[in-house]
Design an enzyme around this catalytic site. Sequence first.
Site, PDB file in Angstrom:
ATOM      1  N   ASP A   1      20.087  42.514 -41.033  1.00 54.61           N
ATOM      2  CA  ASP A   1      19.503  41.988 -39.811  1.00 54.61           C
ATOM      3  C   ASP A   1      20.001  42.861 -38.661  1.00 54.61           C
ATOM      4  O   ASP A   1      20.918  43.670 -38.835  1.00 54.61           O
ATOM      5  CB  ASP A   1      19.943  40.530 -39.647  1.00 54.61           C
ATOM      6  CG  ASP A   1      19.564  39.939 -38.312  1.00 54.61           C
ATOM      7  OD1 ASP A   1      18.388  40.046 -37.921  1.00 54.61           O
ATOM      8  OD2 ASP A   1      20.458  39.383 -37.641  1.00 54.61           O
TER       9      ASP A   1
ATOM     10  N   ASP B   1      23.253  37.033 -39.758  1.00 55.03           N
ATOM     11  CA  ASP B   1      24.162  36.107 -39.079  1.00 55.03           C
ATOM     12  C   ASP B   1      23.568  34.730 -38.837  1.00 55.03           C
ATOM     13  O   ASP B   1      24.200  33.905 -38.171  1.00 55.03           O
ATOM     14  CB  ASP B   1      24.598  36.705 -37.730  1.00 55.03           C
ATOM     15  CG  ASP B   1      23.473  36.708 -36.714  1.00 55.03           C
ATOM     16  OD1 ASP B   1      22.370  37.185 -37.044  1.00 55.03           O
ATOM     17  OD2 ASP B   1      23.700  36.237 -35.578  1.00 55.03           O
TER      18      ASP B   1
END
Length: 222
Positions: free
Chosen positions: A11, A173
């Site tokens: 990400d 996250d």
Amino acid sequence: MPEIYDPIIFDLDGTLLNTLGDLAAAGNRALAALGLPVHEVEEYRLFVGNGIPKLIERICPPGSDEETLRSVHKAFSEYYELHKADLTKPYPGMTELLAELKSRGITAVCNTNKDHKFSVELLTAFFGDTLVEIVGAGLGFPTKPDPAAALYLAEKYAPKIANIGAKPLYVGDSNVDMQTARAAGFDACGALWGFRGRKELAAENPAHLAANVEELRRIILE
């Protein structure tokens, strides 16, 4: 026996780069320009993760009409284009980890809901060519947690000779990232250093949780 991971799918916001300050500045600048209430920087931790259109929806007052959302989006994008790297920086150890993965022949790529243009500009500026491919919003893939982009990257960069039996690892996250990994059938590593924290990530039961980039390095390489 430890898993062999390759490729590593990252990400962006809250995982590779700490972009919170610049996202908050752009959001608050856009809101203030239209006379709308602004937010504390820390509040943006919960606004980020599903792409800029969703970020705009979350920072605007509940019930905002389409014209307001479009106006805030336009103001946000114009400011962010010029100031997206004012405060943004890599998380400690990330630059070194990406360089080490490249030197060891392990492919690192990025799958993000962030606008593709912004993503490429930021990641290239901070990490050069250590990320082999970046897939951001606007390239025709559905946004996460739909796994289409992650599956595309995993198939394209699956090891052909070395590391036979390796499988992808998805690093992110937020719950969106963990859900993306699960939908794709990949192991996930929750990045505890990012925007959302342990409670949200642990609730998704990822294969790994890493408190910092050094722990992530050990998961991948040791």
